[in-house]
Design a protein around this motif. Structure first.
Motif, short mmCIF file in Angstrom:
data_model
loop_
_atom_site.label_atom_id
_atom_site.label_comp_id
_atom_site.label_asym_id
_atom_site.label_seq_id
_atom_site.Cartn_x
_atom_site.Cartn_y
_atom_site.Cartn_z
N LEU A 1 3.71 11.36 -4.79
CA LEU A 1 4.31 12.70 -4.87
C LEU A 1 3.60 13.72 -3.98
N ASN A 2 2.28 13.61 -3.88
CA ASN A 2 1.62 14.57 -2.99
C ASN A 2 1.44 13.97 -1.59
N ASN A 3 2.55 13.59 -1.02
CA ASN A 3 2.54 13.03 0.33
C ASN A 3 3.34 13.97 1.23
N ASP A 4 2.76 14.32 2.37
CA ASP A 4 3.43 15.29 3.25
C ASP A 4 4.61 14.69 3.97
N ASP A 5 4.54 13.40 4.20
CA ASP A 5 5.64 12.74 4.91
C ASP A 5 6.76 12.41 3.91
N GLU A 6 7.85 13.12 4.03
CA GLU A 6 8.96 12.98 3.07
C GLU A 6 9.52 11.56 3.06
N ASN A 7 9.57 10.94 4.23
CA ASN A 7 10.12 9.58 4.29
C ASN A 7 9.24 8.57 3.58
N VAL A 8 7.94 8.74 3.76
CA VAL A 8 6.99 7.84 3.09
C VAL A 8 7.09 8.04 1.58
N LYS A 9 7.17 9.29 1.19
CA LYS A 9 7.26 9.61 -0.24
C LYS A 9 8.49 8.94 -0.85
N LEU A 10 9.62 9.09 -0.18
CA LEU A 10 10.85 8.50 -0.73
C LEU A 10 10.79 6.97 -0.75
N SER A 11 10.25 6.42 0.31
CA SER A 11 10.11 4.97 0.36
C SER A 11 9.24 4.47 -0.80
N ARG A 12 8.14 5.16 -1.04
CA ARG A 12 7.25 4.75 -2.14
C ARG A 12 7.91 4.95 -3.49
N LEU A 13 8.70 5.99 -3.60
CA LEU A 13 9.42 6.19 -4.86
C LEU A 13 10.39 5.04 -5.11
N LYS A 14 10.96 4.54 -4.03
CA LYS A 14 11.88 3.42 -4.19
C LYS A 14 11.15 2.18 -4.68
N LEU A 15 9.96 1.96 -4.15
CA LEU A 15 9.16 0.82 -4.64
C LEU A 15 8.82 1.02 -6.12
N ALA A 16 8.51 2.27 -6.47
CA ALA A 16 8.20 2.57 -7.87
C ALA A 16 9.43 2.33 -8.74
N LEU A 17 10.58 2.72 -8.22
CA LEU A 17 11.81 2.57 -9.00
C LEU A 17 12.13 1.09 -9.26
N LEU A 18 11.97 0.28 -8.23
CA LEU A 18 12.27 -1.14 -8.42
C LEU A 18 11.23 -1.78 -9.36
N THR A 19 10.00 -1.31 -9.27
CA THR A 19 8.98 -1.83 -10.20
C THR A 19 9.36 -1.48 -11.64
N GLU A 20 9.76 -0.24 -11.83
CA GLU A 20 10.17 0.21 -13.16
C GLU A 20 11.32 -0.64 -13.70
N LYS A 21 12.32 -0.84 -12.86
CA LYS A 21 13.49 -1.62 -13.29
C LYS A 21 13.11 -3.07 -13.59
N THR A 22 12.24 -3.61 -12.77
CA THR A 22 11.85 -5.02 -12.95
C THR A 22 11.04 -5.18 -14.24
N LEU A 23 10.12 -4.23 -14.48
CA LEU A 23 9.34 -4.30 -15.72
C LEU A 23 10.27 -4.22 -16.93
N LYS A 24 11.20 -3.30 -16.87
CA LYS A 24 12.09 -3.11 -18.02
C LYS A 24 12.95 -4.35 -18.23
N GLN A 25 13.51 -4.84 -17.15
CA GLN A 25 14.36 -6.02 -17.25
C GLN A 25 13.56 -7.23 -17.74
N GLY A 26 12.37 -7.38 -17.20
CA GLY A 26 11.52 -8.51 -17.59
C GLY A 26 11.15 -8.44 -19.06
N LEU A 27 10.75 -7.26 -19.51
CA LEU A 27 10.37 -7.12 -20.92
C LEU A 27 11.59 -7.33 -21.80
N ASP A 28 12.74 -6.89 -21.33
CA ASP A 28 13.95 -7.10 -22.09
C ASP A 28 14.27 -8.59 -22.25
N LEU A 29 14.05 -9.35 -21.19
CA LEU A 29 14.27 -10.80 -21.29
C LEU A 29 13.33 -11.43 -22.31
N LEU A 30 12.18 -10.81 -22.49
CA LEU A 30 11.23 -11.32 -23.47
C LEU A 30 11.52 -10.79 -24.87
#
Ligand code: ARG
Length: 577
Positions: A540-569
């Motif tokens: 979030l405290n990244n000056d480069d907007e593109n890098v920030k958004l790219s990292r947020l996307k990685l965070a988003l997929l991590t979040e979804k994967t954790l949730k989906q994985g835990l749900d399978l369990l």
């Protein structure tokens, strides 16, 4: 996507072009060390040996032929003829993009099968105890995983609802009803069973009546049938309560008790006799199996019908296998039960196959598990040495989680707290079991399972809420995120990206082997890689907007994967904790 199988197929194809036979295997694995690349093909040496070629030369030939354009950034031959594969960043980014856009996170259905899962399977008029816990939660995690992959799953709760004890139970139920027992009294199944047994052992008139009822029940007498049904219903209502608390997907409709197979049993024994597989021995019908030896080294005899005409647990399992194949039209049947039943299952299925009741292609798999032990290393018991009731165990889990969360999270509303306590309490008990290799015994330890450190439910649930909190602070619209490109410049980003794309590999192992601990280990590693990414790569405290958004996307997929994985369990997540 399954990177391993993509690489495997491509390399195998090149190996065949280079002269290897169709049976060859590229043996592609995730590399254990970064210097060996992301994946490594270990099958070159064996194939070269078969062809009488120098392995490194053969590896070179394969590399000349294989088409990994856009997929691999670099390949190299290592040691005696391993192939190391370094994946291409853009290819990874593209696939992350696809996973994010897909409801199933990019996971493809395999060839769809009808699969019977026999799990939980408690016994009537007995309280469900911790022994049934493992079957219930491991089975349910595997079932959820199979369904996620698109398979048609038939849940078969193989309830022990038949046997000579029912005469005594019916006689005792009758007695209690005559004495106007309350629902409460009936609800304590352990006490009910014990009292029935006591009467049976000490009261000859009662015992006589009980024996009479067994015969009547078996011949379909309506009164006995009704009383029997009452016993089944009372038991299953209580079990259903446990399933709901456990967040287990079983319902009343999934009950396929032993009694279901009764009508098939006489026919099966008659057929086994006709085929010469079953022979009479001291009045009983016995199948002798060369494959199993008794203590004298002779073929082991498996009784399929007793001298008094009664059938056995094995006979029922032969019928169940046949039924699952022909009536339910399944391709595969899994049974989740204790390792101590392994020999029983193998014998029942060997007889099933010898008798030709199922085709070769029909898969029968015992997903066995070890015991749950106390901290003293002995079978898990109450302090006074009794069996621990599942319901009591879950009460204790909630109590302990409540204490833990009261200390740790003080900023929650009463409602939020209740949800966290439930998710953590029940989740801890389940995750502790699921995260261990099922085939070994494991020690049930409250302190370990409720710890916020290590491969535990609270750790995983907390990791999920941490990512959620990034998004609640981010103030970014879905639209903005959607537009952004993923770029993998930092090494931590790349490692996280590859792990994210390995979700399918973990899920497929669980589906094939019935081993949820593989998914737990995967999610734990994913959470760990996310942590170190988050530490090294400001979001979030990244000056480069593109890098920030790219990292947020990685965070988003991590979040979804954790949730989906835990749900399978079958583990619940919460938004805050
Ligand atoms: N009711 C059995 C028990 O409590 C488990 C049944 C497992 N399934 C089977 N098809 N044998 O031990």
């Amino acid at each position: 996507m399954n990177i391993q199988s993509i690489l495997s197929d491509k390399i195998k194809q090149a190996m065949c072009q280079a002269g290897a036979d169709e049976q060859c295997d590229a043996l592609v694995k995730q590399s254990s060390k970064a210097q060996f690349g992301d994946y490594q093909a270990n099958g070159i040496m064996a194939a070269a040996k078969k062809l009488g070629l120098n392995p490194r030369d053969f590896a070179q030939k394969v590399l000349d032929l294989v088409d990994l354009t856009n997929i691999a950034e670099k390949t190299e031959i290592a040691g005696p003829g391993f192939i190391n594969i370094f994946l291409d960043k853009n290819w990874l980014a593209e696939n992350l993009q696809l996973a994010l856009q897909d409801k199933k996170l990019g996971i493809k259905a395999e060839e769809i099968q009808t699969i019977v899962a026999d799990y939980s399977s408690p016994n009537v008029a007995k309280e469900m105890h911790v022994g049934h816990l493992r079957s219930t939660i491991i089975g349910d995690a595997v079932v959820r995983t199979l369904e996620f992959l698109g398979h048609k799953v038939i849940r078969a709760n193989h309830v022990g609802d038949w046997g000579t004890q029912f005469g005594m139970l019916i006689a005792y139920l009758e007695k209690m009803e005559n004495e106007h027992a309350s629902a409460m009294e009936l609800a304590d199944l352990e006490a009910f069973y014990r009292a029935a047994k006591e009467h049976y052992d000490n009261d000859e008139t009662f015992a006589e009546k009980a024996r009479n009822y067994v015969v009547k029940l078996q011949s379909g007498d309506e009164y006995c049938r009704t009383m029997w049904k009452k016993l089944v219903d009372i038991t299953m209502q209580q079990n259903q309560h446990n399933y709901n608390r456990l967040n287990v997907t079983l319902t009343e409709n999934d009950v396929m008790g032993e009694s279901l197979y009764n009508p098939m049993l006489p026919e099966i024994v008659a057929d086994l006799k006709a085929q010469g597989l079953a022979v009479e021995d001291e009045g009983a019908q016995v199948v002798y199996l060369e494959e199993f030896k008794n203590k004298d080294g002779d073929p082991m005899g498996v009784i399929v019908q007793k001298k008094d005409g009664g059938f056995l647990y094995t006979t029922t399992d032969i019928a169940a296998a046949k039924y699952r194949c022909h009536t339910l039209k399944a391709d595969r049947a899994l049974v989740f039960s204790d390792t101590r039943q392994s020999q029983h299952m193998q014998q029942a299925w060997l007889i099933t196959r010898k008798a030709g009741y199922v085709p070769e292609s029909f898969q029968l798999e015992h997903k066995n598990f070890g015991m749950m032990l106390g901290k003293d290393g002995k079978p898990f018991k109450t302090r006074s040495g009794g069996t621990v009731k599942l319901a009591d165990l879950l009460d204790e889990a909630i109590e302990r989680a409540d204490k833990l969360i009261s200390e740790k999270s003080t900023a929650l509303s009463a409602e939020e707290k209740a949800a966290v306590v439930e998710a953590v309490g029940i989740g801890s008990v389940k995750y502790a079991d699921l995260s261990k290799n099922r085939t070994t015994d494991y020690v049930f330890d409250w302190d370990n399972m409720l710890s916020f450190e290590g491969n535990t439910a609270p750790y995983m649930q907390y990791a999920y809420t941490r990512i959620r909190s990034i998004f609640s602070k981010a103030n970014i619209s879905n639209e903005q995120l959607h537009q952004a490109q993923i770029q993998l410049a930092d090494d931590k980003e790349r490692l996280l990206a590859i792990k994210l794309l390995q979700f399918e590999e973990a899920v497929q192992v669980v589906a094939k082997e019935g081993t949820p601990h593989i998914l737990c280990a995967y999610l734990y590693e994913l959470a760990g890689l996310f942590s170190s990414f988050y530490e090294h790569c400001p979001i979030l405290n990244n000056d480069d907007e593109n890098v920030k958004l790219s990292r947020l996307k990685l965070a988003l997929l991590t979040e979804k994967t954790l949730k989906q994985g835990l749900d399978l369990l079958g583990i619940k997540t919460v938004e805050k904790m």
